[in-house]
Design a protein around this motif. Sequence first.
Motif, PDB file in Angstrom:
ATOM      1  N   PRO A  14       0.655  -1.112  -0.187  1.00  0.00           N
ATOM      2  CA  PRO A  14       0.257   0.165   0.212  1.00  0.00           C
ATOM      3  C   PRO A  14       0.505   1.055  -0.603  1.00  0.00           C
ATOM      4  N   GLY A  15       0.586   2.294  -0.813  1.00  0.00           N
ATOM      5  CA  GLY A  15       1.309   3.330  -0.613  1.00  0.00           C
ATOM      6  C   GLY A  15       2.300   3.486  -1.760  1.00  0.00           C
ATOM      7  N   ARG A  16       2.765   2.036  -2.284  1.00  0.00           N
ATOM      8  CA  ARG A  16       3.853   2.530  -3.383  1.00  0.00           C
ATOM      9  C   ARG A  16       3.752   1.720  -4.559  1.00  0.00           C
ATOM     10  N   VAL A  17       2.472   0.997  -4.981  1.00  0.00           N
ATOM     11  CA  VAL A  17       1.671   0.703  -5.983  1.00  0.00           C
ATOM     12  C   VAL A  17       1.172   1.246  -6.458  1.00  0.00           C
ATOM     13  N   LYS A  18       0.171   1.321  -7.601  1.00  0.00           N
ATOM     14  CA  LYS A  18      -1.181   1.678  -8.255  1.00  0.00           C
ATOM     15  C   LYS A  18      -0.814   2.820  -7.633  1.00  0.00           C
ATOM     16  N   THR A  19      -0.416   3.948  -7.533  1.00  0.00           N
ATOM     17  CA  THR A  19      -0.687   5.137  -6.883  1.00  0.00           C
ATOM     18  C   THR A  19      -1.828   6.237  -7.175  1.00  0.00           C
ATOM     19  N   ARG A  20      -1.833   5.414  -8.744  1.00  0.00           N
ATOM     20  CA  ARG A  20      -2.642   6.462 -10.314  1.00  0.00           C
ATOM     21  C   ARG A  20      -4.496   6.358  -9.915  1.00  0.00           C
ATOM     22  N   LEU A  21      -4.087   4.929  -8.787  1.00  0.00           N
ATOM     23  CA  LEU A  21      -5.717   4.342  -9.017  1.00  0.00           C
ATOM     24  C   LEU A  21      -6.274   5.082  -7.287  1.00  0.00           C
ATOM     25  N   ILE A  22      -5.229   6.202  -6.731  1.00  0.00           N
ATOM     26  CA  ILE A  22      -5.535   7.223  -4.841  1.00  0.00           C
ATOM     27  C   ILE A  22      -5.511   8.467  -5.531  1.00  0.00           C
ATOM     28  N   PRO A  23      -6.985   8.979  -5.279  1.00  0.00           N
ATOM     29  CA  PRO A  23      -8.704   8.196  -4.966  1.00  0.00           C
ATOM     30  C   PRO A  23      -8.648   8.181  -6.801  1.00  0.00           C
ATOM     31  N   PRO A  24     -10.266   7.090  -6.611  1.00  0.00           N
ATOM     32  CA  PRO A  24     -10.897   6.638  -5.598  1.00  0.00           C
ATOM     33  C   PRO A  24     -10.572   5.999  -4.718  1.00  0.00           C
ATOM     34  N   CYS A  25      -9.816   4.980  -4.645  1.00  0.00           N
ATOM     35  CA  CYS A  25      -9.075   4.213  -3.889  1.00  0.00           C
ATOM     36  C   CYS A  25      -8.626   4.685  -2.568  1.00  0.00           C
ATOM     37  N   THR A  26      -8.274   3.642  -1.816  1.00  0.00           N
ATOM     38  CA  THR A  26      -7.378   3.467  -0.971  1.00  0.00           C
ATOM     39  C   THR A  26      -6.179   3.182  -1.038  1.00  0.00           C
ATOM     40  N   PRO A  27      -4.653   3.163  -0.209  1.00  0.00           N
ATOM     41  CA  PRO A  27      -4.070   2.733  -0.437  1.00  0.00           C
ATOM     42  C   PRO A  27      -3.155   1.202  -0.599  1.00  0.00           C
ATOM     43  N   GLU A  28      -4.596   0.717   0.236  1.00  0.00           N
ATOM     44  CA  GLU A  28      -5.309  -0.676   0.088  1.00  0.00           C
ATOM     45  C   GLU A  28      -5.511  -0.865  -0.387  1.00  0.00           C
ATOM     46  N   GLN A  29      -6.728  -0.456  -1.027  1.00  0.00           N
ATOM     47  CA  GLN A  29      -7.614  -1.489  -1.843  1.00  0.00           C
ATOM     48  C   GLN A  29      -6.870  -0.702  -3.538  1.00  0.00           C
TER      49      GLN A  29
END
Length: 216
Positions: free
Chosen positions: A8-23
């Motif tokens: 979390p927080g280091r991968v797929k960061t362009r999904l944040i938001p709407p996703c949380t880092p964990e999602q």
Amino acid sequence: MIAKSPVPGRVKTRLIPPCTPEQAAALAEAALGDTLAALARVPAGRRLLVLEGGAGAWVPPGWQVLPQSGGGLDARLAAAFAHAARIAPDAPALLVGMDTPQLDAALLAESLSPARRTGVDAWYGPADDGGFWALGLARPTEQLAGRLLLGVPMSTPDTGRALLDRLSGETLTVSRLPRLTDVDDIRDARRVATEAPDSRFAACLRSIETARKVTG
């Protein structure tokens, strides 16, 4: 396969938001699982996972895990081919990323079959965003990988064109793989989930969006 550990927080960061880092990390892990499973169904002498970060239980049996090198993405991709060339000299190598959980194993296996490999020097898988999701070399070497990849601008709309120009400059006969969508943002994620509704990735996204509707 080249990938990042789903932290979390280091991968797929362009999904944040709407996703949380964990999602976002959960979606990354699902994409990893789908892609690894698809590649496991493609005939291969060796399966290498060139990984940034630590390996987890999501790595299936039969994969050799190697650490990514330092430097930019161009250098890390070139180093991955160099790894493959050292481990299996003279064997063809296909490099795939972690962003295409909709990958069709049967279609890829057909494209790489011995009958279709005759006269082919390289395989190129274009992505909708102008980049590429796969690159294969029939006779990879550290030197060839460096000439093809080092200095290519990554993650731009012109990345694929620049790589194709390098392949042409080496006078390589290139076989085109299907065009796929890389999962970068939430629009990409929804499109890919629609294309592969039975995937881990699609199930994970449905769970996340259902939870968002409930809490929202």
